[in-house]
Enzyme design. Structure first.
Site, mmCIF file in Angstrom:
data_model
loop_
_atom_site.group_PDB
_atom_site.id
_atom_site.type_symbol
_atom_site.label_atom_id
_atom_site.label_comp_id
_atom_site.label_asym_id
_atom_site.label_seq_id
_atom_site.Cartn_x
_atom_site.Cartn_y
_atom_site.Cartn_z
ATOM 1 C CD GLU A 56 2.577 5.980 -5.170
ATOM 2 O OE1 GLU A 56 2.128 6.095 -4.134
ATOM 3 O OE2 GLU A 56 2.997 4.827 -5.930
ATOM 4 C CB THR A 89 -0.626 2.919 5.037
ATOM 5 O OG1 THR A 89 -1.384 3.912 4.383
ATOM 6 C CG2 THR A 89 -1.563 1.823 5.679
ATOM 7 C CD GLU A 100 7.091 -5.654 -1.468
ATOM 8 O OE1 GLU A 100 7.702 -4.637 -2.450
ATOM 9 O OE2 GLU A 100 7.723 -6.457 -1.056
ATOM 10 N N GLY A 159 0.900 -1.226 0.112
ATOM 11 C CA GLY A 159 -0.142 -0.066 0.061
ATOM 12 C C GLY A 159 0.901 1.307 -0.101
HETATM 13 P P1 NDP Z 1 -3.174 2.572 1.439
HETATM 14 O O1 NDP Z 1 -1.944 2.744 2.016
HETATM 15 O O2 NDP Z 1 -4.209 3.685 1.486
HETATM 16 O O3 NDP Z 1 -3.980 0.966 1.669
HETATM 17 C C1 NDP Z 1 -3.551 -0.101 1.513
HETATM 18 C C2 NDP Z 1 -4.242 -1.184 2.374
HETATM 19 O O4 NDP Z 1 -3.889 -0.690 3.716
HETATM 20 C C3 NDP Z 1 -5.860 -1.048 2.181
HETATM 21 O O5 NDP Z 1 -6.476 -2.417 2.576
HETATM 22 C C4 NDP Z 1 -6.050 0.007 3.348
HETATM 23 O O6 NDP Z 1 -7.516 -0.222 3.685
HETATM 24 C C5 NDP Z 1 -5.114 -0.606 4.329
HETATM 25 N N1 NDP Z 1 -4.946 0.370 5.702
HETATM 26 C C6 NDP Z 1 -5.139 1.706 5.602
HETATM 27 N N2 NDP Z 1 -4.973 2.145 7.137
HETATM 28 C C7 NDP Z 1 -4.222 0.966 7.474
HETATM 29 C C8 NDP Z 1 -3.895 0.898 8.910
HETATM 30 N N3 NDP Z 1 -4.171 1.904 9.704
HETATM 31 N N4 NDP Z 1 -3.798 -0.311 9.331
HETATM 32 C C9 NDP Z 1 -3.954 -1.222 8.586
HETATM 33 N N5 NDP Z 1 -4.223 -1.216 7.302
HETATM 34 C C10 NDP Z 1 -4.372 -0.107 6.805
HETATM 35 O O7 NDP Z 1 -2.803 2.115 -0.121
HETATM 36 P P2 NDP Z 1 -4.079 2.212 -1.315
HETATM 37 O O8 NDP Z 1 -4.957 1.294 -1.254
HETATM 38 O O9 NDP Z 1 -4.340 3.684 -1.684
HETATM 39 O O10 NDP Z 1 -3.045 1.672 -2.678
HETATM 40 C C11 NDP Z 1 -2.102 2.473 -3.450
HETATM 41 C C12 NDP Z 1 -0.621 2.530 -2.903
HETATM 42 O O11 NDP Z 1 -0.158 1.176 -2.958
HETATM 43 C C13 NDP Z 1 0.117 3.295 -3.715
HETATM 44 O O12 NDP Z 1 1.225 4.057 -2.921
HETATM 45 C C14 NDP Z 1 1.010 2.291 -4.491
HETATM 46 O O13 NDP Z 1 2.279 2.655 -4.867
HETATM 47 C C15 NDP Z 1 1.186 1.246 -3.546
HETATM 48 N N6 NDP Z 1 1.346 -0.248 -4.264
HETATM 49 C C16 NDP Z 1 2.828 -0.702 -3.755
HETATM 50 C C17 NDP Z 1 3.050 -1.750 -4.611
HETATM 51 C C18 NDP Z 1 4.207 -2.319 -4.253
HETATM 52 O O14 NDP Z 1 4.496 -3.763 -4.657
HETATM 53 N N7 NDP Z 1 5.412 -1.668 -3.866
HETATM 54 C C19 NDP Z 1 1.820 -2.448 -5.399
HETATM 55 C C20 NDP Z 1 0.848 -1.738 -5.549
HETATM 56 C C21 NDP Z 1 0.304 -0.449 -4.954
HETATM 57 P P3 NDP Z 1 -8.587 0.479 3.275
HETATM 58 O O15 NDP Z 1 -8.142 0.989 1.752
HETATM 59 O O16 NDP Z 1 -9.704 -0.492 3.208
HETATM 60 O O17 NDP Z 1 -8.973 1.846 3.954
#
Ligand code: NDP
Length: 479
Positions: free
Chosen positions: A383, A230, A248, A226
């Protein structure tokens, strides 16, 4: 359609009866609700996982492999249904979901179903001391897998498959924005004969459900994909409990084009590496650096090709660019286009929302190319994660290397050149976990996958993932 949590092999409403709307990005409609699970839901998932662990961790590798291969096969059989659901939930073109997302989810289970039968640990003979050391690779126990919305089932299964293969029981949370295919995976696991409680899928917001997973003292490892912010929050929360972490995170990847490359191949691939999945792939090459001597030619040809990309409803076979995942995300990306203009960037094409007849409330945006004059502007440093790329020229290898590395991220880089020595020099010095040369997003699942700097900690893929999901224990025997 309402979806439910998958706990202990069954489907359950959230204990507190809290629900979140699920939007269809192609038209902005609410088309279902998903649980906003609380601590107690996560606790129930934990209890199920904990009680399934003793048996699952002792299941033979052949049996684990057989079940994972069956899940892989069932995903393949249900490709059309899963791809349709993924496209509706995420806004991505159905052609992409069919060609990439769902086949890859199936490959993830196939790959790790096979890999576990080949996973071996080391032994070290202590010569002269009459002793032998061997390493046990034991499953950790109950682990948490949290994934984002851009490649929903693809990334969800990329974590779950190795965790299960290594003998762990899993509590997994997909992004609340794209929960549908994760929900469908529950049925598939039951059909494949995965024992109850081995995999549990809880839905909800990151800040409630995700937070409950990362705070749980007995969930001993977290595999997270994510955003970087986060990831930092998860690291802070998990550190005092000494959880094992794989993170990641975000990227701002350079696409470096030298004049001696195979031009047409570079041009076609660069359109894809810029805008595939509406630019919402962490590996997209969002900063394009072009050698001065071909800059003007590239600029003209690239913009011409980008203008030909068809923005349309995700279900249409002619659609190249579907809808962005959510309204807030669309607003975030649009805001970056405004920032680019305010910073002196020139929008060469795109930049506007697109209205599609019959789907006027969908989240559509033109693919956007912005010419920038400095690599230090915000759109070149932060980003954006949407259909927006920057382009700028460079003169020397040293100059472009410096610009490529001058960001907080270090996920991937793409290099276009036919000069072998330059390839070796650049690949050695680029700060990125993955360097693609004359290609993009070519994946061999055995390779280590992940980023450096603010793009993450640890590596997924191949035996790296199986190592992450196991605890090495050294046994020393004197004889
Ligand atoms: P987020 O960090 O917002 O969310 C990722 C996941 O974490 C979601 O399931 C989200 O839940 C959950 N989450 C959010 N807050 C918390 C918390 N406090 N505790 C535990 N879990 C939490 O990312 P996005 O979903 O917006 O995804 C986009 C990002 O992911 C971009 O920055 C992208 O670059 C990155 N990414 C990285 C990859 C890699 O391999 N390096 C591959 C793909 C994406 P919810 O959304 O349900 O609130």
């Amino acid at each position: 359609m309402n979806i439910q949590n998958y706990i202990n092999g069954g489907f359950h409403n959230p204990i507190q009866n809290n629900w979140i709307d699920n939007y269809d990005p192609s038209n902005g409609d609410v088309y279902g609700q998903i649980p906003n699970s609380c601590k107690e839901d996560v606790e129930n998932a934990y209890i199920a996982a904990k009680s399934a662990f003793p048996n699952w961790s002792q299941t033979t590798l052949e049996e684990r492999s057989r079940i994972l291969l069956k899940i892989s096969e069932l995903i393949e059989t249900k490709l059309d249904k899963l791809a349709t659901a993924e496209s509706q939930d995420n806004g991505k073109p159905i052609s992409l979901a069919k060609a990439i997302d769902i086949p890859r989810a199936s490959s993830n289970f196939r790959f790790f179903g096979n890999a576990i039968t080949q996973f071996a640990s080391e032994s070290h003979e202590s010569i002269g001391l009459n002793a032998i050391n061997y390493t046990l690779r034991q499953p950790i126990g109950v682990v948490g897998c949290i994934s984002p919305w851009n490649l929903p089932l693809y990334l969800f299964t990329w974590k779950i498959a190795p965790a299960l293969a290594a003998g762990n029981c899993v509590i997994a949370k997909p992004s609340e924005v794209t929960p549908m295919t994760a929900y469908m995976l529950g049925d598939i696991c039951n059909e494949a004969g995965l024992p109850k409680g081995v995999l549990n899928i809880v839905h909800g917001l990151g800040t409630t459900t995700g937070q409950a997973i990362i705070e749980h003292p007995d969930i001993k490892a977290i595999s997270f994909t994510g955003g970087t912010a986060t990831g930092a929050h998860i690291a802070k929360t998990a550190a005092p409990m000494f959880k094992k972490l794989s993170l990641e995170l975000g990227g701002k990847n350079p696409n470096i084009i030298f004049a001696d490359c195979d031009y047409n191949e570079m041009l076609n691939t660069t359109v894809r590496s810029s805008f595939a999945n509406q630019g919402q792939i962490c590996l997209c090459g969002s900063r394009i650096f072009v050698e001065q001597s071909i800059y003007e030619t590239f600029k003209k040809d690239f913009v011409e090709k980008v203008k030909q990309l068809h923005v349309g409803h995700p279900s249409e076979s002619t659609t190249n660019i579907g809808a962005l995942v959510s309204k807030p995300h669309l607003e975030k990306v649009k805001n970056y286009i405004d920032i680019a203009k305010a910073e002196g960037g020139t929008v060469l094409c795109g930049g506007n929302e697109v209205t599609i007849e019959g789907y006027e409330n969908g989240y559509y945006l033109e693919p956007t190319v912005i010419e920038v004059s400095t690599d230090e502007c915000r759109v070149n440093q932060e980003e954006i994660f949407g259909p927006v790329v920057t382009i700028m020229p460079f003169k020397t290898e040293d100059e472009v290397l410096q610009m490529a590395n001058k960001v907080q991220y270090g996920l991937s880089a793409t290099l276009w050149t036919n000069d072998l020595k330059r390839t070796m020099r650049m690949s050695n010095h680029i700060q990125a976990g993955i360097v693609w040369v004359n290609t993009w997003l070519m994946r061999d699942l055995r390779t280590p996958f992940g980023g450096m700097k603010a793009s993450g900690v640890g590596r997924e893929g191949g035996f790296e993932a199986l190592r992450f999901f196991t605890e090495p224990k050294n046994v020393c025997i004197k004889y």
